[in-house]
Design a protein around this motif. Structure first.
Motif, mmCIF file in Angstrom:
data_model
loop_
_atom_site.group_PDB
_atom_site.id
_atom_site.type_symbol
_atom_site.label_atom_id
_atom_site.label_comp_id
_atom_site.label_asym_id
_atom_site.label_seq_id
_atom_site.Cartn_x
_atom_site.Cartn_y
_atom_site.Cartn_z
ATOM 1 N N GLY A 115 29.070 -11.666 -0.882
ATOM 2 C CA GLY A 115 27.633 -11.600 -0.179
ATOM 3 C C GLY A 115 27.636 -10.090 0.166
ATOM 4 O O GLY A 115 28.451 -9.079 -0.457
ATOM 5 N N ILE A 116 26.705 -9.976 0.976
ATOM 6 C CA ILE A 116 26.320 -8.354 1.256
ATOM 7 C C ILE A 116 26.214 -8.320 3.009
ATOM 8 O O ILE A 116 25.660 -9.265 3.427
ATOM 9 N N TYR A 117 27.191 -7.614 3.352
ATOM 10 C CA TYR A 117 26.780 -7.211 4.791
ATOM 11 C C TYR A 117 25.875 -6.256 4.844
ATOM 12 O O TYR A 117 25.680 -5.126 4.385
ATOM 13 N N HIS A 118 24.666 -6.534 5.849
ATOM 14 C CA HIS A 118 23.595 -5.566 6.006
ATOM 15 C C HIS A 118 23.804 -5.132 7.549
ATOM 16 O O HIS A 118 23.519 -5.827 8.458
ATOM 17 N N HIS A 119 24.260 -3.763 7.734
ATOM 18 C CA HIS A 119 24.356 -3.129 9.002
ATOM 19 C C HIS A 119 23.176 -1.961 9.371
ATOM 20 O O HIS A 119 22.523 -1.528 8.398
ATOM 21 N N ALA A 120 22.868 -2.125 10.513
ATOM 22 C CA ALA A 120 22.125 -0.970 11.144
ATOM 23 C C ALA A 120 22.804 -0.415 11.999
ATOM 24 O O ALA A 120 23.414 -0.698 13.159
ATOM 25 N N PHE A 121 23.293 0.957 11.435
ATOM 26 C CA PHE A 121 24.078 1.970 12.297
ATOM 27 C C PHE A 121 23.277 2.872 13.098
ATOM 28 O O PHE A 121 22.130 3.171 12.550
ATOM 29 N N VAL A 122 23.697 3.264 13.978
ATOM 30 C CA VAL A 122 23.204 4.459 14.980
ATOM 31 C C VAL A 122 24.476 5.330 15.410
ATOM 32 O O VAL A 122 25.558 4.901 15.640
ATOM 33 N N ARG A 123 23.852 6.685 15.470
ATOM 34 C CA ARG A 123 25.099 7.634 15.979
ATOM 35 C C ARG A 123 25.012 7.645 17.487
ATOM 36 O O ARG A 123 24.167 7.712 18.080
ATOM 37 N N THR A 124 26.463 7.562 17.940
ATOM 38 C CA THR A 124 26.440 7.264 19.339
ATOM 39 C C THR A 124 27.498 8.378 19.615
ATOM 40 O O THR A 124 27.935 9.101 18.821
ATOM 41 N N ALA A 125 27.848 8.763 21.068
ATOM 42 C CA ALA A 125 28.663 9.566 21.587
ATOM 43 C C ALA A 125 30.233 9.281 20.776
ATOM 44 O O ALA A 125 30.892 10.336 20.694
ATOM 45 N N GLU A 126 30.468 8.157 20.683
ATOM 46 C CA GLU A 126 31.834 7.773 20.155
ATOM 47 C C GLU A 126 31.655 7.671 18.527
ATOM 48 O O GLU A 126 32.759 7.273 18.016
ATOM 49 N N GLY A 127 30.514 8.125 17.924
ATOM 50 C CA GLY A 127 30.614 7.929 16.549
ATOM 51 C C GLY A 127 29.705 6.956 15.989
ATOM 52 O O GLY A 127 28.929 6.204 16.762
ATOM 53 N N TRP A 128 29.389 6.663 14.768
ATOM 54 C CA TRP A 128 28.422 5.778 14.363
ATOM 55 C C TRP A 128 28.934 4.413 14.807
ATOM 56 O O TRP A 128 30.161 3.973 14.543
ATOM 57 N N ARG A 129 27.980 3.565 14.919
ATOM 58 C CA ARG A 129 28.378 2.253 15.620
ATOM 59 C C ARG A 129 27.152 1.133 15.131
ATOM 60 O O ARG A 129 26.114 1.502 14.905
ATOM 61 N N SER A 130 27.571 0.127 14.295
ATOM 62 C CA SER A 130 26.704 -0.752 13.942
ATOM 63 C C SER A 130 25.917 -1.612 15.407
ATOM 64 O O SER A 130 26.602 -1.917 16.179
ATOM 65 N N ARG A 131 24.333 -1.365 15.332
ATOM 66 C CA ARG A 131 23.864 -2.348 16.288
ATOM 67 C C ARG A 131 23.391 -3.607 15.733
ATOM 68 O O ARG A 131 22.806 -4.278 16.642
ATOM 69 N N ARG A 132 23.512 -3.883 14.538
ATOM 70 C CA ARG A 132 23.219 -5.226 13.903
ATOM 71 C C ARG A 132 23.844 -5.449 12.505
ATOM 72 O O ARG A 132 23.883 -4.669 11.827
ATOM 73 N N LEU A 133 24.133 -6.543 12.507
ATOM 74 C CA LEU A 133 25.156 -7.063 11.469
ATOM 75 C C LEU A 133 24.362 -8.329 10.803
ATOM 76 O O LEU A 133 24.598 -9.286 11.813
ATOM 77 N N ARG A 134 24.114 -8.462 9.680
ATOM 78 C CA ARG A 134 23.718 -9.865 9.027
ATOM 79 C C ARG A 134 24.366 -10.134 7.979
ATOM 80 O O ARG A 134 24.442 -9.236 7.019
ATOM 81 N N GLU A 135 25.193 -11.211 7.847
ATOM 82 C CA GLU A 135 26.136 -11.488 6.521
ATOM 83 C C GLU A 135 25.090 -12.269 5.624
ATOM 84 O O GLU A 135 24.525 -13.479 6.025
ATOM 85 N N GLN A 136 24.630 -11.737 4.582
ATOM 86 C CA GLN A 136 23.975 -12.711 3.692
ATOM 87 C C GLN A 136 24.962 -13.232 2.505
ATOM 88 O O GLN A 136 25.722 -12.297 2.091
ATOM 89 N N VAL A 137 24.797 -14.289 2.466
ATOM 90 C CA VAL A 137 25.830 -15.092 1.372
ATOM 91 C C VAL A 137 25.083 -15.117 0.024
ATOM 92 O O VAL A 137 24.023 -15.702 0.074
ATOM 93 N N VAL A 138 25.698 -14.579 -0.914
ATOM 94 C CA VAL A 138 25.199 -14.756 -2.187
ATOM 95 C C VAL A 138 25.746 -15.781 -3.170
ATOM 96 O O VAL A 138 25.081 -16.468 -3.828
ATOM 97 N N TRP A 139 27.121 -16.090 -2.846
ATOM 98 C CA TRP A 139 27.515 -17.035 -3.635
ATOM 99 C C TRP A 139 28.698 -17.528 -2.776
ATOM 100 O O TRP A 139 29.325 -16.928 -1.934
ATOM 101 N N THR A 140 29.062 -19.008 -3.204
ATOM 102 C CA THR A 140 30.472 -19.469 -2.427
ATOM 103 C C THR A 140 31.111 -20.106 -3.647
ATOM 104 O O THR A 140 30.399 -20.679 -4.549
ATOM 105 N N ARG A 141 32.467 -20.618 -3.356
ATOM 106 C CA ARG A 141 33.146 -21.357 -4.437
ATOM 107 C C ARG A 141 34.253 -22.172 -3.588
ATOM 108 O O ARG A 141 34.986 -21.759 -2.613
ATOM 109 N N GLY A 142 34.369 -23.412 -4.025
ATOM 110 C CA GLY A 142 35.431 -24.187 -3.331
ATOM 111 C C GLY A 142 35.163 -25.068 -2.020
ATOM 112 O O GLY A 142 36.240 -25.668 -1.501
ATOM 113 N N PHE A 143 33.720 -24.780 -1.463
ATOM 114 C CA PHE A 143 33.671 -25.529 -0.259
ATOM 115 C C PHE A 143 33.629 -26.905 -0.578
ATOM 116 O O PHE A 143 32.953 -27.163 -1.390
#
Length: 143
Positions: A115-143
């Motif tokens: 799949g695809i990890y969709h992040h929204a990153f923001v620059r912070t005093a500690e460096g770039w941090r993700s403020r949102r992550l959505r995991e998009q599943v494109v395919w699966t096998r074996g489940f």
């Protein structure tokens, strides 16, 4: 592309790699270097939770042991869309994640998610941090 954008891309890529290594090695506190406080993490497409960081650490530590604690992310291409201000970026990262689970007969089998990890990153005093992550599943096998 200037030197600052190249540096920003490298720092964001490092954060995404830290995310996958934290999951694969079960080093949950490493996620604190990936996510901004209160970041929203959405695993619903793969049957998981949608929650805020740091609650996602507890959810992961409780649910991932079902996969025999053997899983391994591989990351593919990353795409970056920086906001005009240069302080925010939408980032997509392709992933492949094989995992070992019990087969119900005393053995094991491998299941996979791509799949695809969709992040929204923001620059912070500690460096770039993700403020949102959505995991998009494109395919699966074996489940």
């Amino acid at each position: 592309m200037d030197i600052q954008e190249l540096s920003d891309r490298a720092e964001i890529a490092d954060a995404i790699i830290r995310y996958t290594r934290a999951i694969d090695t079960r080093e949950w506190d490493l996620l604190d270097t990936v996510f901004a406080p209160g970041a929203r993490v959405d695993y619903t497409e793969s049957g998981g939770a949608a929650t805020e960081h740091p609650a996602v650490k507890a959810w992961l530590s409780e649910n991932l042991p079902a996969f025999s604690q053997r899983y391994l992310h591989t990351l593919g291409q990353l795409s970056y869309e920086f906001a005009a201000c240069g302080e925010e970026a939408e980032v997509a990262a392709y992933f492949h994640n094989p995992m070992v689970i019990a087969d119900g007969s005393g053995g094991e089998r491998v299941v996979e998610v791509g799949g695809i990890y969709h992040h929204a990153f923001v620059r912070t005093a500690e460096g770039w941090r993700s403020r949102r992550l959505r995991e998009q599943v494109v395919w699966t096998r074996g489940f």
